[in-house]
Design an enzyme around this catalytic site. Structure first.
Site, PDB file in Angstrom:
ATOM      1  N   LYS A  40       0.981  -1.199   0.005  1.00 18.99           N
ATOM      2  CA  LYS A  40       0.032  -0.170  -0.047  1.00 18.99           C
ATOM      3  C   LYS A  40       0.845   1.241   0.094  1.00 18.99           C
ATOM      4  CE  LYS A  40      -0.241  -0.437   5.042  1.00 18.99           C
ATOM      5  NZ  LYS A  40      -1.088  -0.564   6.184  1.00 18.99           N
ATOM      6  N   ARG A 138     -10.648   0.192  14.283  1.00 22.45           N
ATOM      7  CA  ARG A 138     -10.692   0.738  12.796  1.00 22.45           C
ATOM      8  C   ARG A 138     -11.876   0.236  11.904  1.00 22.45           C
ATOM      9  NH1 ARG A 138      -4.519   1.541  11.178  1.00 22.45           N
ATOM     10  NH2 ARG A 138      -5.316  -0.393   9.945  1.00 22.45           N
ATOM     11  N   HIS A 170      -6.787  -7.198  12.603  1.00 19.10           N
ATOM     12  CA  HIS A 170      -5.614  -6.577  12.483  1.00 19.10           C
ATOM     13  C   HIS A 170      -4.862  -6.284  13.675  1.00 19.10           C
ATOM     14  CE1 HIS A 170      -2.036  -4.427  10.700  1.00 19.10           C
ATOM     15  NE2 HIS A 170      -2.666  -3.243  10.770  1.00 19.10           N
ATOM     16  N   ARG A 225       0.725 -10.892   6.739  1.00 16.85           N
ATOM     17  CA  ARG A 225       0.713  -9.815   5.864  1.00 16.85           C
ATOM     18  C   ARG A 225       1.570  -8.771   6.267  1.00 16.85           C
ATOM     19  NH1 ARG A 225      -4.400  -9.699   8.389  1.00 16.85           N
ATOM     20  NH2 ARG A 225      -3.919  -7.808   9.230  1.00 16.85           N
ATOM     21  N   TYR A 268      19.018  30.580   7.642  1.00 19.79           N
ATOM     22  CA  TYR A 268      18.007  31.427   8.096  1.00 19.79           C
ATOM     23  C   TYR A 268      18.255  31.494   9.802  1.00 19.79           C
ATOM     24  CZ  TYR A 268      15.443  31.179   3.930  1.00 19.79           C
ATOM     25  OH  TYR A 268      15.196  31.481   2.397  1.00 19.79           O
ATOM     26  N   CYS A 315      16.567  24.342   5.075  1.00 22.65           N
ATOM     27  CA  CYS A 315      15.699  25.347   4.555  1.00 22.65           C
ATOM     28  C   CYS A 315      14.763  24.631   3.434  1.00 22.65           C
ATOM     29  CB  CYS A 315      16.327  26.345   3.515  1.00 22.65           C
ATOM     30  SG  CYS A 315      17.644  26.933   4.489  1.00 22.65           S
ATOM     31  N   MET A 316      13.949  25.151   2.909  1.00 23.67           N
ATOM     32  CA  MET A 316      13.055  24.406   1.934  1.00 23.67           C
ATOM     33  C   MET A 316      13.786  23.484   0.890  1.00 23.67           C
ATOM     34  SD  MET A 316       9.927  25.914  -0.563  1.00 23.67           S
ATOM     35  CE  MET A 316       9.142  27.013   0.751  1.00 23.67           C
ATOM     36  N   ASP A 317      14.944  24.343   0.353  1.00 24.51           N
ATOM     37  CA  ASP A 317      15.658  23.507  -0.883  1.00 24.51           C
ATOM     38  C   ASP A 317      16.924  23.041  -0.576  1.00 24.51           C
ATOM     39  OD1 ASP A 317      13.309  24.465  -2.422  1.00 24.51           O
ATOM     40  OD2 ASP A 317      14.153  26.541  -2.147  1.00 24.51           O
TER      41      ASP A 317
HETATM   42  C1  LIG Z   1      -0.428  -1.880   6.742  1.00 21.52           C
HETATM   43  C2  LIG Z   1      -0.996  -2.991   6.972  1.00 21.52           C
HETATM   44  C3  LIG Z   1      -0.245  -4.274   7.236  1.00 21.52           C
HETATM   45  C4  LIG Z   1       1.236  -4.407   7.307  1.00 21.52           C
HETATM   46  O1  LIG Z   1       1.556  -3.823   8.408  1.00 21.52           O
HETATM   47  P1  LIG Z   1       3.063  -3.625   8.870  1.00 21.52           P
HETATM   48  O2  LIG Z   1       3.241  -3.323  10.340  1.00 21.52           O
HETATM   49  O3  LIG Z   1       3.695  -2.469   7.902  1.00 21.52           O
HETATM   50  O4  LIG Z   1       3.720  -5.017   8.722  1.00 21.52           O
HETATM   51  C5  LIG Z   1      -0.958  -5.612   7.546  1.00 21.52           C
HETATM   52  N1  LIG Z   1      -2.464  -5.484   7.521  1.00 21.52           N
HETATM   53  C6  LIG Z   1      -2.966  -4.194   7.333  1.00 21.52           C
HETATM   54  C7  LIG Z   1      -4.502  -4.311   7.458  1.00 21.52           C
HETATM   55  C8  LIG Z   1      -2.549  -2.885   7.344  1.00 21.52           C
HETATM   56  O5  LIG Z   1      -3.315  -1.953   7.166  1.00 21.52           O
END
Ligand SMILES: *Cc1c(COP(=O)(O)O)cnc(C)c1O
Length: 381
Positions: A40, A138, A170, A225, A268, A315-317
């Site tokens: 992602k 969530r 999760h 995951r 700056y 700075c910015m750049d």
């Molecule tokens: C981002 C995410 C992961 C991966 O998590 P990490 O801590 O980067 O390994 C797995 N499952 C879900 C639902 C996530 O949003």
């Protein structure tokens, strides 16, 4: 060999990605689990397409992203492996996702119904992962609504509109091994799974993010995951060395050098004043390129064989490096952060200094003025 001069460049090492995925998918395989590489947010800023390719080469079986657009872009890039997405807006149209054979997470009866309806309209079967909220609060179904969700899913499956592939959740505190919430979430997860089985479903289970892949083999189930660890950033360094290698190096090059006298100030606000004559190197990156301004006065870079302090405000750049009496030249490479093995700073070090996590550093680095160079180190793991 002529060195190239970089303005602001992210060097992405696919050899490191492969090595990390080899480690992670090896741990998963030891528990009989498969591996979904999470790519992602454009592969945590590294570039989703080349990261996905490297991850699949190294033992990942499937890909995970947050949004439908991210998933569709990976399908357009030619990936045919299972591809899960899990975050939708209220007006999401599931039809393109179903047409592209994208696995869809459902957290509520409403989502499930809309997925089933979109599949029915196409005469297809949507692959669905039912998400249970086990303590993160969530997305995911609350436990009270779960029995209804699994009943409806079983019905939609019997009608041929959906195939319930998985039950998933999760973790909230996997990066704090031993945190009591981990076992509590695992317990709630197991209950939700049993309710799905009792409703006649035969899903796989997936729960483990990177931290749980590294520390909780008992929670690998049938699929893991990992995200951040794919990129070589360790979410649980306190748990030991997992052999991960950061895949991102942020580099630039010197555009100007000059001598200044003792008593002259830099940048700056003139916050830094030379105590003796010294050589300064000007580097063309700043907070517009992802260098946090709050690192002013407390960061260093790798330049001409050693770490050297950045002096005065970022700075910015631009930023300015104090090189003392050493020889530095226009065109010399400047490493702002990298894997750390030459002694250069790391993304984890930046994160610690500014009170955040390395996830936020790397995902924020790819910006309009910053280029990405992909290399494939093929070095022995
Ligand atoms: C981002 C995410 C992961 C991966 O998590 P990490 O801590 O980067 O390994 C797995 N499952 C879900 C639902 C996530 O949003």
């Amino acid at each position: 060999m002529t060195a190239q001069s970089y303005h602001a460049d992210l060097l992405i090492d696919l050899g490191a990605i492969r090595r990390n995925v080899t480690v992670l998918s090896g741990l998963a395989r030891n528990s009989g689990a498969r591996t979904m590489a999470v790519v992602k947010s454009d592969g945590y800023g590294h570039g989703a397409v080349h990261v996905a390719r490297a991850a699949l080469e190294a033992g990942a079986d499937s890909l995970g992203v947050a949004t439908l657009d991210e998933a569709l872009r990976l399908r357009e890039a030619g990936f045919t492996v299972p591809l899960l997405c899990w975050l939708y807006t209220a007006d999401v149209d599931f039809a393109p996702a179903i047409a592209a054979d994208i696995d869809l997470s459902a957290s509520s009866s409403g989502e499930l119904r809309r997925i089933a309806a979109a599949a029915a309209a196409q005469g297809r079967t949507a692959r669905v992962h039912l998400k249970i909220d086990t303590g993160l609060s969530r997305n995911g179904s609350p436990a009270e609504l779960w029995p209804v969700l699994v009943e409806e899913a079983a019905k939609a499956q019997a009608d041929g509109h959906v195939e319930v592939v998985a039950v998933w959740s999760h973790l909230a505190c996997a990066d704090e091994p031993g945190h009591p919430s981990i076992d509590q979430q695992a317990h709630r997860f197991q209950r939700a799974y049993e309710q799905a089985r009792a409703a006649g479903l035969t899903p796989i289970r997936h729960l483990a993010n990177s931290a749980a892949v590294l520390t909780r083999p008992d929670l690998h189930f049938e699929l893991v995951r990992p995200g951040i660890a794919v990129y070589g950033l360790d979410p649980v360094p306190q748990h030991g060395d997992h052999g991960l290698r950061p895949a991102m190096t942020f580099r630039s090059s010197v555009v100007l050098t000059k001598r200044i006298e003792a008593g002259e100030s830099v940048s700056y606000g003139q916050l830094w004043t030379a105590e003796r004559a010294t050589t300064l190197a000007l580097v063309p990156v700043g907070y517009a390129d992802g260098v946090p301004r709050t690192l002013s006065g407390r960061m260093s870079v790798w330049l001409a064989g050693k770490r050297r302090p950045v002096v005065g405000r970022v700075c910015m750049d631009q930023l300015v490096v104090d090189c003392g009496d050493d020889a530095v030249a226009v065109g010399d490479e400047v490493v702002l952060f990298g894997p750390g093995d030459r002694g250069e700073p790391t993304a984890a070090e930046w994160a610690e200094k500014i009170g955040t996590i390395h996830y936020e550093i790397v995902t924020g680095m790819y910006r309009p003025r910053v280029s990405r160079t992909v290399v494939d180190s093929r070095e022995p793991a």
